[in-house]
Design an enzyme around this catalytic site. Structure first.
Site, PDB file in Angstrom:
ATOM      1  CG  HIS A  55      32.636  50.547  44.530  1.00  0.00           C
ATOM      2  ND1 HIS A  55      31.662  51.250  43.849  1.00  0.00           N
ATOM      3  CD2 HIS A  55      32.742  49.357  43.884  1.00  0.00           C
ATOM      4  CE1 HIS A  55      31.204  50.520  42.841  1.00  0.00           C
ATOM      5  NE2 HIS A  55      31.847  49.364  42.843  1.00  0.00           N
ATOM      6  CD  GLU A  77      30.895  49.448  47.866  1.00  0.00           C
ATOM      7  OE1 GLU A  77      31.587  50.280  48.493  1.00  0.00           O
ATOM      8  OE2 GLU A  77      29.985  49.765  47.067  1.00  0.00           O
ATOM      9  CG  ASP A 115      33.576  55.432  45.110  1.00  0.00           C
ATOM     10  OD1 ASP A 115      32.977  56.194  44.321  1.00  0.00           O
ATOM     11  OD2 ASP A 115      33.238  54.242  45.262  1.00  0.00           O
ATOM     12  CG  HIS A 135      31.912  53.863  41.800  1.00  0.00           C
ATOM     13  ND1 HIS A 135      31.092  54.110  42.874  1.00  0.00           N
ATOM     14  CD2 HIS A 135      31.072  53.686  40.747  1.00  0.00           C
ATOM     15  CE1 HIS A 135      29.837  54.081  42.494  1.00  0.00           C
ATOM     16  NE2 HIS A 135      29.796  53.831  41.202  1.00  0.00           N
TER      17      HIS A 135
END
Length: 224
Positions: A5, A70, A122, A112
């Site tokens: 992500h 992330e 993303d 993602h």
């Protein structure tokens, strides 16, 4: 699987605050800062809430079978920009470590946007998936098409559309095979292009997009 992500917030600090706030009901296993620092938030064996609604290979509860990473970047809403090399280097090493620990197949290193094409963009078209592949992470195929003729676009119907939808579904994307190139097929096509043909993300099938999908599918089906 590994699910990558971008944080999509103005700063890494803001993203960390949200990811560690129980009230936000969102979390991830790792955060990779722009300077390459890796912060673990959730043990890999525990379920984190990073994927949301989506599916891959017909399975909808992606959170229960994915490690979420992330990557700090403001995203499309806050000034999307290229990822620093030191950050990408850290992502590569983290993906290698996780992949080795959990025996994650290359085709299960995903964006993602791959598992939620209608909702998410993303980590986006600036994320260097080709670099990851060169380092031994994920899949990639570089097309050599010089003349890139358009083949299918929104509004088309028929057997050619159905065959293309079948290929996307066989690779893992959640898509109906109805022979109609509607908004759903366009959004899945954009997700595929963001990951595997980021030079032009237009939701239309051209020769290059078709060739890349065919070659990736063949790689998966033949085991290399």
């Amino acid at each position: 699987m590994l699910l990558l992500h971008y944080t999509g917030m103005r700063t890494g600090a803001a993203a960390l605050a949200r990811l560690t706030d129980p009230a936000s009901e969102v979390s991830a296993h790792y955060v990779v800062e722009e300077d390459g620092e890796i912060i673990q938030l959730v043990p890999e064996a525990r379920r984190a809430w990073h994927a949301g609604r989506g599916s891959w290979q017909g399975r909808e509860d992606v959170n229960s079978r994915a490690i979420g990473i992330e990557i700090v970047n403001p995203g499309h809403e806050h000034g999307y920009r290229p990822f620093p090399q030191r950050q990408i280097d850290a992502v590569i090493e983290l993906c290698k470590d996780c992949g080795n620990r959990w025996s994650i197949l290359p085709q299960l290193v995903l964006a993602h946007s791959d598992i939620a094409p209608a909702r998410k963009e993303d980590p986006g078209e600036l994320f260097p998936w080709d670099q990851l592949f060169s380092a031994g992470v994920g899949l990639w195929f570089a097309s050599k098409h010089k003349q890139n003729k358009a083949l299918l676009a929104e509004g088309d119907r028929g057997a050619a559309v159905a065959a293309y939808q079948s290929q996307l579904a066989a690779y893992g994307y959640g898509i109906r095979n109805d022979g109609i190139f509607g908004p759903e097929t366009a959004s899945v096509t954009r997700a595929f292009q963001r990951h595997f043909r980021p030079v032009r993300v237009d939701g239309c099938v051209d020769q290059e997009t078709g060739e890349v999908l065919t070659q990736l599918l063949q790689t998966v089906q033949t085991g290399g």
